[in-house]
Design a protein around this motif. Structure first.
Motif, PDB file in Angstrom:
ATOM      1  N   ASP A  15     -13.646  -1.227  -2.521  1.00  0.00           N
ATOM      2  CA  ASP A  15     -14.663  -0.412  -2.995  1.00  0.00           C
ATOM      3  C   ASP A  15     -13.474   1.253  -3.799  1.00  0.00           C
ATOM      4  OD1 ASP A  15     -16.926  -1.493  -2.664  1.00  0.00           O
ATOM      5  OD2 ASP A  15     -17.409   0.081  -0.209  1.00  0.00           O
ATOM      6  N   ALA A  16     -13.218   1.941  -3.239  1.00  0.00           N
ATOM      7  CA  ALA A  16     -12.282   3.019  -3.782  1.00  0.00           C
ATOM      8  C   ALA A  16     -10.709   2.510  -2.891  1.00  0.00           C
ATOM      9  CB  ALA A  16     -12.905   3.991  -3.906  1.00  0.00           C
ATOM     10  N   SER A  17     -10.708   2.153  -1.936  1.00  0.00           N
ATOM     11  CA  SER A  17     -10.049   2.204  -1.016  1.00  0.00           C
ATOM     12  C   SER A  17      -8.841   1.159  -1.183  1.00  0.00           C
ATOM     13  CB  SER A  17     -10.348   2.105   0.816  1.00  0.00           C
ATOM     14  OG  SER A  17     -10.883   3.410   1.213  1.00  0.00           O
ATOM     15  N   VAL A  18      -7.720   1.798  -1.735  1.00  0.00           N
ATOM     16  CA  VAL A  18      -6.953   0.662  -1.823  1.00  0.00           C
ATOM     17  C   VAL A  18      -5.284   1.102  -0.378  1.00  0.00           C
ATOM     18  CG1 VAL A  18      -4.761  -0.286  -3.091  1.00  0.00           C
ATOM     19  CG2 VAL A  18      -6.759   0.696  -4.195  1.00  0.00           C
ATOM     20  N   VAL A  19      -5.144  -0.179   0.379  1.00  0.00           N
ATOM     21  CA  VAL A  19      -3.575  -0.193   1.021  1.00  0.00           C
ATOM     22  C   VAL A  19      -2.707  -1.036   0.625  1.00  0.00           C
ATOM     23  CG1 VAL A  19      -3.297  -0.915   3.588  1.00  0.00           C
ATOM     24  CG2 VAL A  19      -6.163   0.246   2.938  1.00  0.00           C
ATOM     25  N   LEU A  20      -1.055  -0.690   0.675  1.00  0.00           N
ATOM     26  CA  LEU A  20       0.071  -1.097   0.643  1.00  0.00           C
ATOM     27  C   LEU A  20       0.060  -1.199   1.824  1.00  0.00           C
ATOM     28  CD1 LEU A  20       1.736  -2.424  -1.941  1.00  0.00           C
ATOM     29  CD2 LEU A  20       2.685  -0.067  -1.325  1.00  0.00           C
TER      30      LEU A  20
END
Length: 69
Positions: free
Chosen positions: A5-10
């Protein structure tokens, strides 16, 4: 890096002794997966449910040291 969705995890592998540098939801997933040294960053939405889903996806994309060698 993984997006839900709108969450981005690096997630980036870190040198030995670094530990888990992460926020609450990301830390919980990394510790449960047995990851000992990782640097993380969450971009955009910090919704815990989406962050956990994105973290699980990103953990699957990490390359293990023993696989690289």
């Amino acid at each position: 890096m993984d997006k839900v969705d709108a969450s981005v995890v690096l997630l980036k592998p870190a040198a030995d002794g670094t530990g888990v540098i992460a926020s609450g939801p990301v830390r919980a997933v990394c510790e449960a997966a047995g990851i000992k040294n990782v640097l993380t960053k969450v971009f955009k939405s910090h919704n815990p449910v989406n962050v956990v889903k994105a973290t699980i996806g990103a953990v699957g994309k990490l390359r293990l040291e023993r696989v690289i060698e």
